[in-house]
Scaffold this motif. Structure first.
Motif, mmCIF file in Angstrom:
data_model
loop_
_atom_site.group_PDB
_atom_site.id
_atom_site.type_symbol
_atom_site.label_atom_id
_atom_site.label_comp_id
_atom_site.label_asym_id
_atom_site.label_seq_id
_atom_site.Cartn_x
_atom_site.Cartn_y
_atom_site.Cartn_z
ATOM 1 N N THR A 116 -4.499 5.787 7.004
ATOM 2 C CA THR A 116 -3.761 5.284 5.846
ATOM 3 C C THR A 116 -2.661 6.254 5.433
ATOM 4 O O THR A 116 -1.517 5.854 5.171
ATOM 5 C CB THR A 116 -4.727 5.062 4.669
ATOM 6 O OG1 THR A 116 -5.740 4.120 5.053
ATOM 7 C CG2 THR A 116 -3.985 4.528 3.453
ATOM 8 N N THR A 137 1.413 5.678 5.519
ATOM 9 C CA THR A 137 2.168 5.812 4.271
ATOM 10 C C THR A 137 3.320 6.797 4.435
ATOM 11 O O THR A 137 4.441 6.567 3.937
ATOM 12 C CB THR A 137 1.246 6.273 3.123
ATOM 13 O OG1 THR A 137 0.225 5.297 2.908
ATOM 14 C CG2 THR A 137 2.023 6.462 1.831
ATOM 15 N N TYR A 162 -3.262 1.120 -3.107
ATOM 16 C CA TYR A 162 -4.340 1.271 -2.125
ATOM 17 C C TYR A 162 -5.502 0.317 -2.378
ATOM 18 O O TYR A 162 -6.300 0.067 -1.474
ATOM 19 C CB TYR A 162 -4.832 2.721 -2.125
ATOM 20 C CG TYR A 162 -3.789 3.703 -1.657
ATOM 21 C CD1 TYR A 162 -3.466 3.809 -0.307
ATOM 22 C CD2 TYR A 162 -3.105 4.507 -2.573
ATOM 23 C CE1 TYR A 162 -2.496 4.699 0.126
ATOM 24 C CE2 TYR A 162 -2.133 5.400 -2.147
ATOM 25 C CZ TYR A 162 -1.829 5.487 -0.792
ATOM 26 O OH TYR A 162 -0.854 6.366 -0.363
ATOM 27 N N ILE A 195 0.832 -1.202 0.000
ATOM 28 C CA ILE A 195 0.000 0.000 0.000
ATOM 29 C C ILE A 195 0.865 1.251 0.000
ATOM 30 O O ILE A 195 0.518 2.259 -0.617
ATOM 31 C CB ILE A 195 -0.934 -0.014 1.231
ATOM 32 C CG1 ILE A 195 -1.852 -1.231 1.179
ATOM 33 C CG2 ILE A 195 -1.757 1.258 1.300
ATOM 34 C CD1 ILE A 195 -2.677 -1.437 2.430
#
Length: 303
Positions: free
Chosen positions: A295, A299, A140, A135
């Motif tokens: 998320t 990241t 994603y 990811i």
């Protein structure tokens, strides 16, 4: 999961001294219920409940063919959460099970190369694919596709049985649109928490996050209908024990899905009638925003 029996709440049987069993739904006698149609007073289970201006009505009264006449308030039958009443109240559940089974068949046919391409993984070198995957590298889609993959026959069997038992009654109570929204919001929240907390090279897959979300929403629904909460609490405790005691289980997905399911489910069944749609889907949007933030934070840590 079928609805559990609860404490009698009928208009003539109030108080703790009445401990007899609840009546069965007039269309589904095996399902005990404490809710009655506000027009004909027949006992109705969540699958048969149709939202009315006051309380809930049975399908016949909502259509106006019960012998009591047709009323404008019942001209548009609605579920407990305000969704449209469907001819097949389990259709979405069947479709979800079908998609999971189809994906599992592809996994069995194509092999690990397919699974490695679509499972949830933060960042790792995957020898079978010959590249650094995850990811954190912009993949994603893995947060969604991992929700439909399973690692073994036992894994998918357990999840699909849970989806059938829990999802069917919940779909009937919420309506298709709200039910499928709850499913994906819970699943994505579980994926986001897994991505945030788990080791970046730890792969995970399965529908458990979404199913735990349905589980949480079912608990909220049962409380809303004043059913006995002990069975659902006991089942939740058992599932959590398995979650934290067995190896190779992504507990992050279970917890993320459960929390999202409780929050979203509460909004679905407790939203005020006047602003119901706004509250319901607004809550779903807020949960998704939190998932997106988790998320992006993860990241930024990995890149």
């Amino acid at each position: 999961m079928d609805q559990a029996p609860g404490s009698p709440q009928g208009p003539e049987d109030q108080g703790p001294q009445h401990a007899q069993s609840l009546p069965g739904c007039y269309r589904h006698p095996d399902r005990e219920t404490g809710v009655r149609c506000t027009r004909c007073e027949r006992p109705i289970c969540p699958e048969c409940m149709i939202d009315a201006s006051v309380g809930f009505q049975c399908p016949e009264c909502a259509r106006g063919d019960s012998g009591t006449g047709h009323s404008p308030a019942a001209s548009r039958p609605r579920t407990l959460a305000g969704g449209s009443v469907a001819a097949d109240p389990r259709l979405v559940t069947k479709v979800l099970i079908g998609i999971n089974l189809a994906a599992f068949l592809v996994q069995r046919s194509v092999g690990d190369r397919f699974t490695n391409r679509f499972e949830l993984i933060g960042q790792a070198y995957v020898p079978l694919l010959g590249d650094i995957e995850g990811i954190a590298h912009g993949q994603y889609y893995r947060m969604l596709t991992a929700m439909f993959l399973h690692g073994s026959y036992i894994h998918i069997l357990f999840n699909m049985l849970s989806l059938w038992w829990i999802g069917g009654p919940l779909e009937a109570a919420l309506g298709r649109a709200r039910y499928v929204t709850l499913y994906f919001v819970s699943g994505l929240a579980g994926s986001a928490l897994t991505y945030l907390i788990a080791a970046p090279n730890q792969p995970s897959l399965g529908a458990s996050g979404a199913i735990f979300g349905l589980f949480g929403a079912t608990a909220v629904l049962m409380r809303r209908l004043r059913y006995d909460m002990r069975p659902v609490i006991a089942l939740l405790v058992i599932n959590l024990i398995f979650t934290f005691s067995w190896s190779n289980i992504a507990w992050q997905a279970h917890i993320g899905g459960l929390v999202a399911g409780v929050i979203t489910g509460y909004a679905m069944v407790h939203a005020p009638r006047k602003h119901r749609t706004l509250v319901q889907y607004g809550t779903c949007a807020l949960v998704l925003v939190v998932a997106v933030v988790m998320t992006l934070v993860r990241t930024s840590q990995l890149t």
